[in-house]
Design a protein around this motif. Structure first.
Motif, mmCIF file in Angstrom:
data_model
loop_
_atom_site.group_PDB
_atom_site.id
_atom_site.type_symbol
_atom_site.label_atom_id
_atom_site.label_comp_id
_atom_site.label_asym_id
_atom_site.label_seq_id
_atom_site.Cartn_x
_atom_site.Cartn_y
_atom_site.Cartn_z
ATOM 1 N N CYS A 1 0.832 -1.206 0.000
ATOM 2 C CA CYS A 1 0.000 0.000 0.000
ATOM 3 C C CYS A 1 0.869 1.260 0.000
ATOM 4 O O CYS A 1 1.676 1.455 0.901
ATOM 5 C CB CYS A 1 -0.905 0.007 1.222
ATOM 6 S SG CYS A 1 -1.669 1.609 1.488
ATOM 7 N N PHE B 1 0.609 4.373 0.901
ATOM 8 C CA PHE B 1 0.052 5.547 1.579
ATOM 9 C C PHE B 1 0.870 5.952 2.799
ATOM 10 O O PHE B 1 1.543 6.963 2.789
ATOM 11 C CB PHE B 1 -1.423 5.338 1.937
ATOM 12 C CG PHE B 1 -2.081 6.605 2.394
ATOM 13 C CD1 PHE B 1 -2.663 7.473 1.485
ATOM 14 C CD2 PHE B 1 -2.075 6.958 3.730
ATOM 15 C CE1 PHE B 1 -3.222 8.673 1.888
ATOM 16 C CE2 PHE B 1 -2.624 8.157 4.156
ATOM 17 C CZ PHE B 1 -3.209 9.012 3.232
ATOM 18 N N CYS B 2 0.828 5.153 3.862
ATOM 19 C CA CYS B 2 1.543 5.603 5.055
ATOM 20 C C CYS B 2 2.788 4.769 5.325
ATOM 21 O O CYS B 2 3.061 3.791 4.642
ATOM 22 C CB CYS B 2 0.621 5.636 6.276
ATOM 23 S SG CYS B 2 0.435 4.067 7.110
ATOM 24 N N CYS C 1 3.494 2.548 7.297
ATOM 25 C CA CYS C 1 3.360 1.129 7.652
ATOM 26 C C CYS C 1 3.692 0.241 6.455
ATOM 27 O O CYS C 1 4.057 -0.912 6.610
ATOM 28 C CB CYS C 1 1.935 0.800 8.087
ATOM 29 S SG CYS C 1 1.486 1.452 9.685
ATOM 30 N N LEU C 2 3.534 0.770 5.248
ATOM 31 C CA LEU C 2 3.776 0.039 4.005
ATOM 32 C C LEU C 2 3.230 -1.385 4.063
ATOM 33 O O LEU C 2 3.970 -2.352 3.809
ATOM 34 C CB LEU C 2 5.276 -0.011 3.692
ATOM 35 C CG LEU C 2 5.896 1.217 3.030
ATOM 36 C CD1 LEU C 2 7.370 0.973 2.773
ATOM 37 C CD2 LEU C 2 5.204 1.547 1.713
ATOM 38 N N CYS C 3 1.969 -1.540 4.415
ATOM 39 C CA CYS C 3 1.357 -2.868 4.513
ATOM 40 C C CYS C 3 1.588 -3.632 3.210
ATOM 41 O O CYS C 3 1.280 -3.126 2.131
ATOM 42 C CB CYS C 3 -0.137 -2.742 4.778
ATOM 43 S SG CYS C 3 -0.480 -1.962 6.340
ATOM 44 N N ALA D 1 -6.393 -3.586 3.006
ATOM 45 C CA ALA D 1 -5.922 -2.225 3.298
ATOM 46 C C ALA D 1 -6.953 -1.508 4.180
ATOM 47 O O ALA D 1 -8.113 -1.887 4.242
ATOM 48 C CB ALA D 1 -5.709 -1.450 2.012
ATOM 49 N N CYS D 2 -6.513 -0.455 4.867
ATOM 50 C CA CYS D 2 -7.425 0.330 5.696
ATOM 51 C C CYS D 2 -8.172 1.355 4.829
ATOM 52 O O CYS D 2 -7.953 1.440 3.629
ATOM 53 C CB CYS D 2 -6.628 1.060 6.776
ATOM 54 S SG CYS D 2 -5.600 2.352 6.108
ATOM 55 N N LEU E 1 -7.786 4.478 4.490
ATOM 56 C CA LEU E 1 -6.904 5.411 3.785
ATOM 57 C C LEU E 1 -6.291 4.765 2.551
ATOM 58 O O LEU E 1 -6.317 5.324 1.456
ATOM 59 C CB LEU E 1 -5.784 5.884 4.726
ATOM 60 C CG LEU E 1 -6.192 6.696 5.950
ATOM 61 C CD1 LEU E 1 -4.992 6.930 6.857
ATOM 62 C CD2 LEU E 1 -6.796 8.011 5.526
ATOM 63 N N GLY E 2 -5.740 3.569 2.749
ATOM 64 C CA GLY E 2 -5.089 2.862 1.655
ATOM 65 C C GLY E 2 -6.092 2.503 0.566
ATOM 66 O O GLY E 2 -5.849 2.694 -0.625
ATOM 67 N N HIS F 1 -2.310 5.983 11.098
ATOM 68 C CA HIS F 1 -1.709 4.730 10.620
ATOM 69 C C HIS F 1 -2.664 3.602 11.003
ATOM 70 O O HIS F 1 -2.360 2.781 11.862
ATOM 71 C CB HIS F 1 -0.351 4.479 11.286
ATOM 72 C CG HIS F 1 0.654 5.559 11.044
ATOM 73 N ND1 HIS F 1 0.728 6.693 11.821
ATOM 74 C CD2 HIS F 1 1.613 5.686 10.105
ATOM 75 C CE1 HIS F 1 1.703 7.469 11.360
ATOM 76 N NE2 HIS F 1 2.244 6.879 10.322
ATOM 77 N N PRO F 2 -3.847 3.575 10.362
ATOM 78 C CA PRO F 2 -4.939 2.733 10.880
ATOM 79 C C PRO F 2 -4.629 1.254 11.077
ATOM 80 O O PRO F 2 -5.253 0.607 11.896
ATOM 81 C CB PRO F 2 -6.034 2.917 9.830
ATOM 82 C CG PRO F 2 -5.733 4.238 9.209
ATOM 83 C CD PRO F 2 -4.244 4.350 9.192
ATOM 84 N N ARG F 3 -3.636 0.696 10.358
ATOM 85 C CA ARG F 3 -3.384 -0.732 10.561
ATOM 86 C C ARG F 3 -2.164 -0.994 11.447
ATOM 87 O O ARG F 3 -1.752 -2.151 11.606
ATOM 88 C CB ARG F 3 -3.214 -1.438 9.215
ATOM 89 C CG ARG F 3 -4.524 -1.503 8.442
ATOM 90 C CD ARG F 3 -4.367 -2.310 7.183
ATOM 91 N NE ARG F 3 -4.315 -3.735 7.423
ATOM 92 C CZ ARG F 3 -3.622 -4.583 6.661
ATOM 93 N NH1 ARG F 3 -2.924 -4.137 5.665
ATOM 94 N NH2 ARG F 3 -3.635 -5.879 6.929
HETATM 95 S S1 SF4 Z 1 -1.974 1.332 7.511
HETATM 96 FE FE1 SF4 Z 1 -3.446 1.716 5.884
HETATM 97 S S2 SF4 Z 1 -2.595 3.480 4.786
HETATM 98 FE FE2 SF4 Z 1 -0.967 2.645 6.045
HETATM 99 S S3 SF4 Z 1 0.148 1.270 4.651
HETATM 100 FE FE3 SF4 Z 1 -1.365 0.041 5.808
HETATM 101 S S4 SF4 Z 1 -3.149 -0.027 4.480
HETATM 102 FE FE4 SF4 Z 1 -1.867 1.638 3.754
#
Ligand code: SF4
Lengths: 133, 432
Positions: free
Chosen positions: B8, B10-11, B13-15, B33-34, B36-37, B156-158
């Motif tokens: 992902c 976005f943030c 965390c780079l899920c 993904a959360c 945001l992602g 950083h929702p996840r």
């Molecule tokens: S926490 Fe959400 S926005 Fe951040 S990398 Fe994971 S999925 Fe993407």
């Protein structure tokens, strides 16, 4: 009334991050979260407009009651509205006063501007993708 | 098409467990993904510029070709005495590297969004070191988690479900119950509402609270007054005890510390508290980094120049002095006479005073979509989004480099290609 001006991230602001021209983003970043007791002191209700004055100028925001915000502080999501009142002082660290500025707040009848209007006020030129020939 | 194990973009965390389903060149479903992602991935085509745009000299905008826009960007940079190359946090490591080389040749300043988020954390780390670890260690071992001055639920929702509170840990029997969660903040955030222990500090009180905790951990609690910045001594003692009896503690903090009064001194005191706790048990500290590759900008800048951000090449050598060579200061002093912005949106994140200067100088923006910065620049060049239609390297908030895969082709050039082409033009005039 004087308030400590606290800015930060929210999910709604984050969602708008990649589509900042949308009205969603404007709505998410032009909110001013305030303790309900302070709102009573200012005699405003949820959704009323406030004018916030800081070192660089003023901006109109709409107020949202937030129990979690201590009295004497307002929380505004990170974005062009919050930054519209901030100056460039960094106290030698490179970091502006995103959370440490004191501002003057009072109720107003004026409208909340759009993000484009804010940028035009600063000297920008609006761009409309759809209006291209 | 279904793509699994996608990253992902976005943030921090780079899920890397995201599942993306496409139909043609549209994303129709995103799993794991959360909000945001998912939102970024689902709406990736919206607001993207079709091609480069430039001011038409008559108060409006006109379309331009990539060649023309690149020529213009190179010209602006070559004409400038003190060009500023800012941004670099939502792009690939490869482009960041080229940016550094170009800044050096131009004798300009290169800075990343770090200077307005975790710059102070880096200053503190430079003073007292960084007791860090990878997020995998936290996930599998940590039984006490501290979130200080941050709100991962929103930003950083996840983070909590992948690495802390809600994640299964290899060395924990029942992770959810065994992990204690301490949240410290000046307001009661969503994250605070699920904490085992929530400490509400008066604004500006972080430094004092760290000092009090250090004293208590060190066995000098007698010097601590009954309340410190609105926190009772009783609660501080309780927190200190929880921290000391952890098997493995992980301390996360956000811009609530770096932006508060005291700035980097807060972070320094946090690191020294972690140092103190390490005399009793194992503790680590990690800044929660915002943009998905802002950490990468620090890594790339550091291994190329020795400094993590705000690098000034005007002396023909790399010079670094945050507070002087940081973008906000340079703009507020009206010092730079041209600006190249890559993959970031100062229009939304810089104080108005800085934006007024940005709008008055030739500013070129390299960004896939129309943003708040668009009206402030003279020329914008759209590029592919790393992790969506461009592949490249990004660094997770714990410093682990992750390869971002592309799954779409929308026909845009990558940031690396555009920065590279501008650099080629610069090199034609100013030989390395
Ligand atoms: S926490 Fe959400 S926005 Fe951040 S990398 Fe994971 S999925 Fe993407």
């Amino acid at each position: 009334m004087r308030f400590l001006f606290n800015t930060g991230r929210t999910v709604a602001q984050g969602i708008g991050l990649d589509r900042k021209s949308g009205t969603e983003y404007a709505g998410a970043t032009s909110r001013c979260m305030m303790n309900p007791v302070d709102m009573m002191d200012l005699d405003v209700e949820s959704g009323d407009h406030l004018v916030v004055r800081g070192p660089a100028g003023e901006v109109v925001l709409s107020v949202v009651p937030a129990e979690g915000t201590p009295r004497g502080m307002v929380f505004v999501p990170l974005g062009p509205y919050a930054n519209h009142v901030l100056g460039g002082e960094t106290h030698g660290t490179g970091m502006p006063d995103f959370k440490t500025q004191t501002v003057e707040i009072e109720p107003t009848e004026r409208e909340v501007p759009t993000v484009t209007e804010l940028m035009e006020e600063i000297g920008g030129v609006a761009y409309e993708q759809g209006a291209r020939p | 098409m279904i793509y699994t194990d996608m990253v992902c973009p976005f943030c921090g965390c780079l899920c890397d467990d995201v599942v993306i389903e496409t139909e043609g060149d549209r994303v129709v479903r995103v799993d794991n993904a959360c909000t945001l992602g998912t939102h970024k991935l689902m709406t990736t085509r919206k607001d993207r510029l079709k091609g480069p745009i430039m001011r038409d000299g008559a108060g409006g905008w006109r379309d331009a070709s990539y060649e023309e826009a690149i020529e213009y960007a190179a010209g602006v940079l070559l004409d400038a005495d003190r060009p500023l190359l800012y941004g670099w946090s939502s792009t690939q490591g490869e482009a960041q590297g080229l940016g550094v080389s170009m800044a050096e040749l131009l004798g300009g300043v290169i800075d990343s969004t770090t200077s307005v988020c975790h710059g102070p954390s880096i200053l503190a780390i430079q003073e007292v070191g960084h007791p860090g670890c990878t997020l995998g260690q936290v996930k599998n071992r940590a039984d006490v988690i501290v979130y200080w001055g941050c709100n991962p639920t929103e930003a950083h929702p996840r983070h909590m479900s992948r690495y802390t509170t809600y994640a299964d840990g290899f060395f924990l029997q029942n992770s959810f119950r065994e992990r204690k969660l301490i949240v410290v903040d000046i307001r009661k955030t969503e994250t605070a509402s699920i904490a085992d222990e929530f400490v509400q500090i008066k604004p500006g009180g972080d430094y004092a609270v760290f000092s009090a905790l250090r004293a208590i951990v060190r066995g000098r609690g007698a010097v601590v007054p009954p309340t410190v910045a609105g926190v009772t001594k009783e609660q501080l003692e309780k927190i200190a005890e929880i921290c000391k009896s952890a098997k493995f503690g992980a301390f996360f903090f956000g811009v609530g510390l770096t932006m508060a009064p005291g700035r980097y001194k807060n972070v320094r005191n946090a690191i020294e508290l972690v140092d103190e706790l390490n005399r009793h048990t194992k503790w680590t500290l990690t800044p929660l980094r915002g943009h998905y590759n802002v950490y990468g900008s620090n890594e790339v800048f550091t291994w190329m120049t020795g400094y993590p951000y705000a690098v000034d090449f005007s002396r023909q050598i790399a010079f670094y002095n945050p507070g002087e060579t940081t973008s906000v200061d340079i703009l507020a002093r009206k010092e730079c006479d041209a600006c190249l912005i890559v993959a970031s949106d100062p229009g939304a994140h810089f104080p108005r005073k800085c934006l007024e200067h940005l709008a008055s100088i030739p500013t070129v923006l390299i960004d896939p979509a129309q943003t708040v910065t668009t009206p402030l620049c003279r020329c914008q060049i759209p590029t592919a989004v790393t992790g969506i239609d461009a592949s490249g390297t990004a660094y997770r908030m714990d410093g682990v480099p992750i390869h971002m895969k592309a799954f779409l082709d929308l026909g845009y050039p990558t940031d690396t290609e555009i920065v590279g082409r501008i650099f080629e033009k610069v090199k034609e005039v100013r030989h390395p």
